[in-house]
Design an enzyme around this catalytic site. Structure first.
Site, PDB file in Angstrom:
ATOM      1  N   LEU A  91     -33.126 -65.264 -91.129  1.00 30.29           N
ATOM      2  CA  LEU A  91     -32.894 -65.609 -92.523  1.00 30.29           C
ATOM      3  C   LEU A  91     -33.200 -67.090 -92.678  1.00 30.29           C
ATOM      4  CD1 LEU A  91     -29.436 -63.895 -93.323  1.00 30.29           C
ATOM      5  CD2 LEU A  91     -31.697 -63.080 -93.992  1.00 30.29           C
ATOM      6  N   ASP A  92     -33.773 -67.478 -93.813  1.00 23.88           N
ATOM      7  CA  ASP A  92     -33.984 -68.894 -94.071  1.00 23.88           C
ATOM      8  C   ASP A  92     -32.653 -69.638 -94.020  1.00 23.88           C
ATOM      9  OD1 ASP A  92     -36.671 -68.459 -94.450  1.00 23.88           O
ATOM     10  OD2 ASP A  92     -36.594 -68.558 -96.641  1.00 23.88           O
ATOM     11  N   LYS A  93     -32.732 -70.914 -93.714  1.00 23.95           N
ATOM     12  CA  LYS A  93     -31.528 -71.748 -93.655  1.00 23.95           C
ATOM     13  C   LYS A  93     -30.748 -71.693 -94.963  1.00 23.95           C
ATOM     14  CE  LYS A  93     -30.066 -76.454 -92.474  1.00 23.95           C
ATOM     15  NZ  LYS A  93     -30.515 -77.781 -91.981  1.00 23.95           N
ATOM     16  N   VAL A  94     -31.460 -71.629 -96.091  1.00 28.61           N
ATOM     17  CA  VAL A  94     -30.797 -71.663 -97.400  1.00 28.61           C
ATOM     18  C   VAL A  94     -30.244 -70.302 -97.822  1.00 28.61           C
ATOM     19  CG1 VAL A  94     -32.236 -73.590 -98.165  1.00 28.61           C
ATOM     20  CG2 VAL A  94     -32.947 -71.240 -98.671  1.00 28.61           C
ATOM     21  N   THR A  95     -30.558 -69.251 -97.053  1.00 28.55           N
ATOM     22  CA  THR A  95     -30.150 -67.889 -97.405  1.00 28.55           C
ATOM     23  C   THR A  95     -28.872 -67.520 -96.668  1.00 28.55           C
ATOM     24  OG1 THR A  95     -32.486 -67.293 -97.639  1.00 28.55           O
ATOM     25  CG2 THR A  95     -30.905 -65.480 -97.511  1.00 28.55           C
TER      26      THR A  95
END
EC number: 5.4.99.-
Length: 224
Positions: A51-55
């Protein structure tokens, strides 16, 4: 930091990853996997997708090499069905349908959606208004490209709320509003379905947003 374990199996666990934690191949990835292994009192856990860091949201971690190999197969054959929730304060070009196109690297670490479809990113989506200038999107990626959902949302003219890479005027938004809310798959002939609602962020807990999320969970959308 305590990691929330949402589902536990003898071969794997599913955690609720907080926004802001990186699982990519940098120093923080080792920190995340080591932290989970220590919390579970096991020698090692295997990261089988990202998962992306922001997700925020659901992330599978295998507990042995055999399970990691099985999940690698399931992901490569697109047999793990993922559902994400996102918010935007911009009206989309269309309210539901299919977003499809090749993805190409752009500037400063971003990607863009192309008209060509040689090896396309494919996303099914639907959306519903929560209140003026705030819309909930239900996203079902059929492929797993880098930044796929963030680029798909931008292509609709509705970048994800708080996404500093693909949106504008995000300084006062407390996070990027993208959450992996559901995973469904068959594991060794057992059907697994796990749902985790978002709770981290001032907009996720707004009553108008929470109400529409509940509607989605109880009343199937076309893409569900």
């Amino acid at each position: 930091m305590e990691i929330e374990v949402v589902y536990q199996h003898s071969d794997f666990i599913i955690i609720n990853k907080s926004e802001g934690i990186s699982v990519h191949k940098d120093q923080e990835e080792q920190g995340l996997t080591e932290l989970v292994a220590k919390q579970l009192n096991v020698p090692k856990v295997w990261l089988v997708h990202r998962l992306d860091k922001v997700t925020s949201g659901l992330l599978i971690l295998a507990l042995n090499a055999e399970s990691a190999a099985e999940f690698s197969r399931l992901f490569s054959e697109h047999k793990i069905h993922k559902t994400y929730l996102a918010l935007s304060n911009q009206k989309p070009k269309k309210k539901q349908g299919l977003i499809i196109g090749d993805m190409k690297k752009a500037r400063e670490g971003a990607w863009k959606l192309c008209q060509t479809k040689d090896n396309p990113a494919i996303t099914r989506f639907e959306s519903v208004s929560c209140e003026p200038n705030l819309r909930l999107f239900i996203l079902k990626p059929q492929t797993g490209k880098t930044h796929q959902l963030r680029v798909a949302m931008k292509s609709l003219g509705s970048p994800i709320l708080g996404d500093g890479l693909y949106g504008k005027n995000t300084e006062k938004i407390d996070r990027t509003y993208l959450h992996a809310t559901q995973l469904e798959f068959d594991y060794l002939n057992n059907f697994i379905s796990v749902t985790c609602l978002p709770s981290q962020g001032q907009f996720w807990i707004k009553p108008t947003v929470f109400e529409q999320i509940q509607v989605y969970l109880t009343k199937p959308f076309l893409s569900k």
